[in-house]
Design a protein around this motif. Structure first.
Motif, PDB file in Angstrom:
ATOM      1  N   ARG A   1      -4.242  37.498 -64.891  1.00 58.13           N
ATOM      2  CA  ARG A   1      -5.315  37.771 -63.944  1.00 58.13           C
ATOM      3  C   ARG A   1      -6.373  38.713 -64.497  1.00 58.13           C
TER       4      ARG A   1
ATOM      5  N   PRO B   1       0.501  40.456 -62.377  1.00 62.70           N
ATOM      6  CA  PRO B   1       1.030  39.634 -61.277  1.00 62.70           C
ATOM      7  C   PRO B   1       1.232  38.184 -61.739  1.00 62.70           C
ATOM      8  N   MET B   2       2.369  37.594 -61.371  1.00 61.87           N
ATOM      9  CA  MET B   2       2.679  36.230 -61.806  1.00 61.87           C
ATOM     10  C   MET B   2       3.463  35.496 -60.736  1.00 61.87           C
ATOM     11  N   ARG B   3       3.342  34.170 -60.726  1.00 56.15           N
ATOM     12  CA  ARG B   3       4.245  33.382 -59.903  1.00 56.15           C
ATOM     13  C   ARG B   3       5.627  33.435 -60.562  1.00 56.15           C
TER      14      ARG B   3
ATOM     15  N   ASP C   1       6.226  31.531 -63.725  1.00 60.98           N
ATOM     16  CA  ASP C   1       5.519  32.110 -64.874  1.00 60.98           C
ATOM     17  C   ASP C   1       6.195  33.390 -65.350  1.00 60.98           C
TER      18      ASP C   1
ATOM     19  N   ILE D   1      -3.152  40.916 -56.425  1.00 61.24           N
ATOM     20  CA  ILE D   1      -1.864  40.199 -56.372  1.00 61.24           C
ATOM     21  C   ILE D   1      -1.886  39.198 -55.224  1.00 61.24           C
TER      22      ILE D   1
ATOM     23  N   GLU E   1       2.865  35.599 -55.660  1.00 58.13           N
ATOM     24  CA  GLU E   1       3.104  36.264 -56.943  1.00 58.13           C
ATOM     25  C   GLU E   1       3.999  37.491 -56.795  1.00 58.13           C
TER      26      GLU E   1
END
Lengths: 275, 275
Positions: free
Chosen positions: A149, A182-184, A187, A230, A234
């Motif tokens: 991001r 921040p990630m899913r 990921d 975020i 995530e």
């Protein structure tokens, strides 16, 4: 202690584009001539960039121990001989007195000066330490399709003082500072897999999920960098960050200590994927 | 310089069986009491075992550099504070003066004595270095079904002086010594995959195939260990070996230097899979 580089000169930023595909030795020559004094992100892509810490020899063994005991925040990629400014293990003709764009000079823990060359300050008892940084694993994450991001939005990664303690060594101690991306969840899992290959660039995360578990009360208020964005699907993923040794160095208040200016790194000849 | 342990006392060998499932702290207590003085292979299974090198402080920074510059032969897993015999980062109540079964004492590069306790020799300027060894990755290879000939036959792994040079640091230099394990190609590939996870235990191989490419003229005549049994469908696979720093230490001829006796290692509390 702001790591925002709002004052980075425009010519240096423009230089990054032209320097993206340049050989690392060529970028270092331009830095040495004073033509580049700002951030090195995006320059000599594919080459490892490193954080710098220069200390008098009487503190060098304790700082070596600190790095050995805290490999995630302090991955040691190169150490000079005492009094020798050259770093042949990291690249051709690297002179650490001139080949970093900008240096911060700390005296007794306080920022005393920011300079583009430390030739006049170099001493026979200095030891230079180069530590891996997150640029390389971010390159690998992006190459694998894991979105980042802060890079998409052109902001600085969010950094926080955690409640995880480093293992002390001599005068060096303090909390692990973490960077957060921040990630899913899918990921985040892939990011663990990828960063496991880069122990010399902070390696795998130190935490994911609930920030409270590592003593972070409010993600919206980072201690360094920009506030994060975020999204609902995530989770925050936390890596040990190179600000950790910088903070430990300052807290130790050595008579003198010289670091790179944040974002203005040493560009080595090593491939960025070097484990 | 024979690493054959033909003189290993029988009781110590028998002790390994009983000690296989013991807690590492319990094994160390028995070592400290002098009840175990031989090889540690097979004891406290699942815990990292390490090689030992103790040096006066004036050589410690150069040896730290040597390890940093040669991580495959010299993976540094722990360093004591100067003069402090305890190693809290490696386990509970580890006293390096007594918790290794047998020590070799070198003076000016020559073996001067082999003892089971170095309390009387300890000095205020000593620094203890613990380096990862191949026991842990061998455990992981076996657990994954990769056969290891020298373990099947109960012999010592074959070791050779290669023509690969270490990166020197101060008085420390010399060739990389390699250990060789014969494997079928599919197992060699799997072994690379597995050992990549263990940078602290020599990591991935340094070479595979033609021994001549790394200066080894005759595999049948190892410099240390037993001659290998290589079958027609196998290739030799070479890993950097812990004999490398031992040889570099002796060649540097320090006034005093204390190592573990080969095969008689420090048993830590760390999981053997710790990267």
């Amino acid at each position: 202690m702001a790591l925002r580089e709002a004052d980075t000169p425009i010519p240096a930023v423009n230089a990054a584009g032209a320097m993206a595909t340049a050989e690392p030795a060529e970028v270092r020559r331009r830095i040495r001539r004073g033509e580049i004094s700002g951030q090195t992100g995006g320059m000599a892509l594919g080459r490892m960039q490193g954080n710098l810490a220069i200390l008098p020899a009487d503190l060098a063994q304790d700082f070596s121990r600190f790095c050995q005991r805290n490999p995630k925040p302090c991955p040691l990629v190169g150490v000079s001989d005492t009094g020798d400014p050259m770093l042949p293990t990291l690249g051709e003709d690297i002179d650490i007195r001139s080949d970093v764009p900008s240096y911060n000079v700390y005296r007794h823990g306080e920022l005393a000066d920011t300079v583009t060359d430390i030739g006049a300050l170099w001493r026979e008892d200095f030891v230079a330490f180069v530590l891996g940084c997150s640029f390389s694993f971010e390159e690998a994450l992006l190459a694998d399709g894991v979105p980042l991001r802060h890079i998409e939005t052109g902001e600085l990664v969010s950094m926080y003082r955690s409640n995880i303690d480093t293992v002390p060594a001599g005068p060096f101690s303090g909390p692990v500072v973490v960077s957060m991306r921040p990630m899913r969840p899918a990921d985040a899992i892939r990011a663990v897999e990828i960063t496991a290959r880069f122990p010399m660039m902070h390696g795998t995360p130190v935490h994911l999920g609930d920030p409270g578990q590592i003593g972070i009360a409010d993600l919206a208020r980072p201690d360094w960098g920009d506030p994060p964005d975020i999204r609902d699907d995530e989770i925050p993923v936390f890596w040990a960050c190179g600000v950790t040794p910088q903070a430990a160095l300052r807290a130790a208040k050595p008579e003198i200590c010289i670091t790179h200016k944040p974002g203005s790194m040493l560009i080595t000849d090593l491939p960025s994927g070097r484990a």
